[in-house]
Design a protein around this motif. Structure first.
Motif, PDB file in Angstrom:
ATOM      1  N   GLY A  51      41.901  35.179  51.009  1.00 29.47           N
ATOM      2  CA  GLY A  51      42.393  36.218  51.915  1.00 29.47           C
ATOM      3  C   GLY A  51      41.868  37.573  51.482  1.00 29.47           C
ATOM      4  N   GLY A  52      42.744  38.585  51.422  1.00 27.23           N
ATOM      5  CA  GLY A  52      42.358  39.924  50.972  1.00 27.23           C
ATOM      6  C   GLY A  52      41.939  39.903  49.510  1.00 27.23           C
ATOM      7  N   VAL A  53      40.973  40.735  49.140  1.00 34.99           N
ATOM      8  CA  VAL A  53      40.412  40.685  47.785  1.00 34.99           C
ATOM      9  C   VAL A  53      41.429  40.971  46.683  1.00 34.99           C
ATOM     10  N   ASP A  54      42.505  41.656  46.996  1.00 34.74           N
ATOM     11  CA  ASP A  54      43.519  41.949  45.976  1.00 34.74           C
ATOM     12  C   ASP A  54      44.699  40.972  46.010  1.00 34.74           C
ATOM     13  N   HIS A  55      44.644  39.971  46.866  1.00 33.69           N
ATOM     14  CA  HIS A  55      45.734  38.991  46.935  1.00 33.69           C
ATOM     15  C   HIS A  55      45.765  38.153  45.663  1.00 33.69           C
ATOM     16  N   ILE A  56      46.966  37.864  45.179  1.00 39.95           N
ATOM     17  CA  ILE A  56      47.151  37.050  43.976  1.00 39.95           C
ATOM     18  C   ILE A  56      48.179  35.971  44.283  1.00 39.95           C
ATOM     19  N   SER A  57      47.872  34.734  43.896  1.00 40.77           N
ATOM     20  CA  SER A  57      48.782  33.605  44.114  1.00 40.77           C
ATOM     21  C   SER A  57      49.308  33.059  42.794  1.00 40.77           C
ATOM     22  N   GLN A  73      41.111  34.528  42.540  1.00 40.36           N
ATOM     23  CA  GLN A  73      40.180  35.621  42.267  1.00 40.36           C
ATOM     24  C   GLN A  73      38.837  35.059  41.793  1.00 40.36           C
ATOM     25  N   CYS A  74      37.807  35.899  41.786  1.00 40.44           N
ATOM     26  CA  CYS A  74      36.467  35.467  41.380  1.00 40.44           C
ATOM     27  C   CYS A  74      36.435  35.005  39.926  1.00 40.44           C
ATOM     28  N   VAL A  75      37.157  35.700  39.053  1.00 35.89           N
ATOM     29  CA  VAL A  75      37.189  35.338  37.634  1.00 35.89           C
ATOM     30  C   VAL A  75      37.759  33.938  37.455  1.00 35.89           C
ATOM     31  N   GLU A  76      38.788  33.610  38.211  1.00 34.42           N
ATOM     32  CA  GLU A  76      39.404  32.277  38.101  1.00 34.42           C
ATOM     33  C   GLU A  76      38.387  31.190  38.415  1.00 34.42           C
ATOM     34  N   GLY A  95      40.495  39.739  31.091  1.00 34.65           N
ATOM     35  CA  GLY A  95      39.565  40.806  31.438  1.00 34.65           C
ATOM     36  C   GLY A  95      39.157  40.767  32.892  1.00 34.65           C
ATOM     37  N   HIS A  96      38.779  41.924  33.402  1.00 28.59           N
ATOM     38  CA  HIS A  96      38.290  42.035  34.772  1.00 28.59           C
ATOM     39  C   HIS A  96      36.860  41.521  34.846  1.00 28.59           C
ATOM     40  N   ALA A  97      36.401  41.264  36.048  1.00 32.97           N
ATOM     41  CA  ALA A  97      35.070  40.704  36.260  1.00 32.97           C
ATOM     42  C   ALA A  97      33.985  41.541  35.580  1.00 32.97           C
ATOM     43  N   LYS A  98      33.996  42.841  35.794  1.00 32.35           N
ATOM     44  CA  LYS A  98      32.936  43.692  35.233  1.00 32.35           C
ATOM     45  C   LYS A  98      32.931  43.676  33.711  1.00 32.35           C
ATOM     46  N   ASP A  99      34.075  43.332  33.088  1.00 32.16           N
ATOM     47  CA  ASP A  99      34.181  43.295  31.631  1.00 32.16           C
ATOM     48  C   ASP A  99      33.489  42.089  31.008  1.00 32.16           C
ATOM     49  N   PHE A 100      33.055  41.134  31.824  1.00 33.89           N
ATOM     50  CA  PHE A 100      32.325  39.985  31.297  1.00 33.89           C
ATOM     51  C   PHE A 100      30.967  40.425  30.743  1.00 33.89           C
ATOM     52  N   PHE A 101      30.440  41.529  31.227  1.00 33.90           N
ATOM     53  CA  PHE A 101      29.165  42.069  30.740  1.00 33.90           C
ATOM     54  C   PHE A 101      29.458  43.160  29.730  1.00 33.90           C
ATOM     55  N   ASP A 102      28.857  43.049  28.550  1.00 35.56           N
ATOM     56  CA  ASP A 102      29.023  44.060  27.507  1.00 35.56           C
ATOM     57  C   ASP A 102      27.717  44.847  27.382  1.00 35.56           C
ATOM     58  N   GLY A 137      31.746  47.444  39.170  1.00 40.48           N
ATOM     59  CA  GLY A 137      32.748  47.832  40.150  1.00 40.48           C
ATOM     60  C   GLY A 137      32.137  48.698  41.244  1.00 40.48           C
ATOM     61  N   SER A 138      32.903  48.890  42.304  1.00 41.20           N
ATOM     62  CA  SER A 138      32.456  49.717  43.420  1.00 41.20           C
ATOM     63  C   SER A 138      33.627  50.562  43.908  1.00 41.20           C
ATOM     64  N   LEU A 139      33.379  51.363  44.896  1.00 44.00           N
ATOM     65  CA  LEU A 139      34.425  52.216  45.449  1.00 44.00           C
ATOM     66  C   LEU A 139      35.615  51.396  45.950  1.00 44.00           C
ATOM     67  N   LEU A 140      35.339  50.271  46.617  1.00 41.52           N
ATOM     68  CA  LEU A 140      36.420  49.444  47.170  1.00 41.52           C
ATOM     69  C   LEU A 140      36.867  48.334  46.229  1.00 41.52           C
ATOM     70  N   ASN A 141      36.133  48.107  45.138  1.00 39.47           N
ATOM     71  CA  ASN A 141      36.511  47.067  44.180  1.00 39.47           C
ATOM     72  C   ASN A 141      36.151  47.536  42.782  1.00 39.47           C
ATOM     73  N   ARG A 142      37.045  48.234  42.159  1.00 38.43           N
ATOM     74  CA  ARG A 142      36.773  48.830  40.849  1.00 38.43           C
ATOM     75  C   ARG A 142      36.714  47.807  39.711  1.00 38.43           C
ATOM     76  N   PHE A 143      37.150  46.559  39.974  1.00 38.53           N
ATOM     77  CA  PHE A 143      37.197  45.535  38.935  1.00 38.53           C
ATOM     78  C   PHE A 143      35.895  44.758  38.786  1.00 38.53           C
ATOM     79  N   GLY A 144      34.942  44.960  39.697  1.00 38.77           N
ATOM     80  CA  GLY A 144      33.683  44.229  39.649  1.00 38.77           C
ATOM     81  C   GLY A 144      33.811  42.860  40.294  1.00 38.77           C
ATOM     82  N   HIS A 145      32.802  42.030  40.065  1.00 39.74           N
ATOM     83  CA  HIS A 145      32.762  40.705  40.681  1.00 39.74           C
ATOM     84  C   HIS A 145      31.935  39.790  39.794  1.00 39.74           C
ATOM     85  N   VAL A 146      32.277  38.508  39.785  1.00 40.35           N
ATOM     86  CA  VAL A 146      31.502  37.496  39.076  1.00 40.35           C
ATOM     87  C   VAL A 146      31.278  36.312  39.993  1.00 40.35           C
ATOM     88  N   ALA A 147      30.198  35.582  39.746  1.00 40.04           N
ATOM     89  CA  ALA A 147      29.847  34.410  40.542  1.00 40.04           C
ATOM     90  C   ALA A 147      28.966  33.506  39.687  1.00 40.04           C
TER      91      ALA A 147
END
Length: 197
Positions: A51-57, A73-76, A95-102, A137-147
């Motif tokens: 659903g919405g990118v910030d939804h949590i189940s 979420q993408c990290v999951e 950690g958030h998605a963007k934190d996977f990269f050091d 991260g981006s303006l609409l998703n400050r946590f980044g993304h992983v895939a």
């Protein structure tokens, strides 16, 4: 109108816009799918709709108490993929998605928090299927993304992802270029990739 009323009006519009965005990012705007519905898979590991990118189940924890992350979420997904397909547990399970990269780790060196080899974008090493890609991260998703990279050709990579947004696709492709002898995935937000060696 005087300056004070205009200022109050602008602040009110911005506050309502921000609140509206926060609500929209938590709800399911796409009635074609239900939250938790399987959409795709890679090597038997399913991608679920969020659903919405910030939804949590809730949190997804394995039987042996390893934290996979917040459903769906993408990290999951990437942690579940590495756990189920590669039998890999990351030493730092949070950690958030963007934190996977050091950014302090040099190209081709071990990322100790993830116990995976880290490659920068661009890198001397060509990306491979199964690599975990990290976006800033981006303006609409400050946590980044992983895939996960699902396919690599001479001039393109394909990723499989969970939680790209209510109307996003589970698969996306990016050009793969060679620049000054290095492989570059053509996306300004893509920081690099991780690999189990």
């Amino acid at each position: 109108m005087n300056i004070k009323k205009i200022t109050i009006l602008i602040i009110l519009v911005l506050a309502l816009g921000y609140a509206g965005l926060k609500v929209v990012k938590k709800i399911n705007l796409n009635s074609d799918f239900k939250i938790g519905q399987a959409l795709d898979s890679l090597n038997g590991v399913k991608v679920y709709y969020n659903g919405g990118v910030d939804h949590i189940s809730g949190r997804n924890v394995t039987k042996d108490n390893y934290n996979l992350g917040l459903k769906y979420q993408c990290v999951e997904f990437v942690k579940r993929y590495y756990y189920e397909h590669d039998k890999h547990k990351m030493p730092d399970a949070y950690g958030h998605a963007k934190d996977f990269f050091d950014p302090r780790i040099k190209d081709g060196e071990l990322n100790l928090k993830r116990n995976l080899t880290q490659y920068t974008n661009p890198s001397k090493e060509k990306p491979e299927a199964g690599d975990l890609v990290i976006f800033s991260g981006s303006l609409l998703n400050r946590f980044g993304h992983v895939a996960i990279i699902s396919r690599v050709s001479e001039n393109e990579i394909e990723i499989i992802q969970q939680n790209p947004g209510p109307f996003g696709s589970s698969r996306e492709s990016f050009a793969l270029k060679i620049q000054k002898g290095n492989y570059k995935i053509d996306n300004k937000r893509l920081l690099g990739w991780l690999r189990k060696e």
